[in-house]
Design a protein around this motif. Structure first.
Motif: not given
Length: 116
Positions: A41, A51, A67-68, A70, A72, A81-82, A85-88
């Motif tokens: 993150t 974002l 991303v979390e 998913t 993409e 995406f954030d 806050k979102q693991r990527h």
């Protein structure tokens, strides 16, 4: 830097507007070449940023953004995406891959990178 490559900076921020015309213009862009990021993150002085908007360009296969959990496909397809806050992370890829990531760190709201 903005001073060294003013035409590139202007074109990069114009691309953000073309991709998502209704998005508030970002103050900052990261341009990466052949970068493969591990799961994370975002962190640092801009904690609480806007974002992120990301798109990948180039002649490559693979390299999707996770991303979390998913997958993409960002090759010529913008995704918001954030990152705070979102693991990527980046999946493996072959070829030449550029990613452009637009965002506005906390404290820079109202600043537009194209104007800097």
């Amino acid at each position: 830097s903005n001073a060294a490559f003013p035409r590139l900076v202007k074109a990069a921020f114009a691309l953000e507007r073309a991709l998502l015309p209704d998005r508030e213009p970002s103050s900052t862009i990261a341009i990466n070449r052949n970068a493969q990021f591990r799961p994370h993150t975002d962190s640092g002085a801009g904690a609480g940023q806007s974002l992120s908007l990301i798109v990948a360009l180039g002649d490559f296969v693979g390299g999707e953004l996770m991303v979390e959990g998913t997958r993409e496909d960002i090759r010529y397809r913008p995704v918001e995406f954030d990152g705070w806050k979102q693991r990527h992370y980046t999946l493996p890829f072959a070829g030449e891959r550029f990613s452009l990531v637009w965002f506005t760190p906390k404290g820079c709201e109202g600043m537009k990178g194209v104007d800097l």
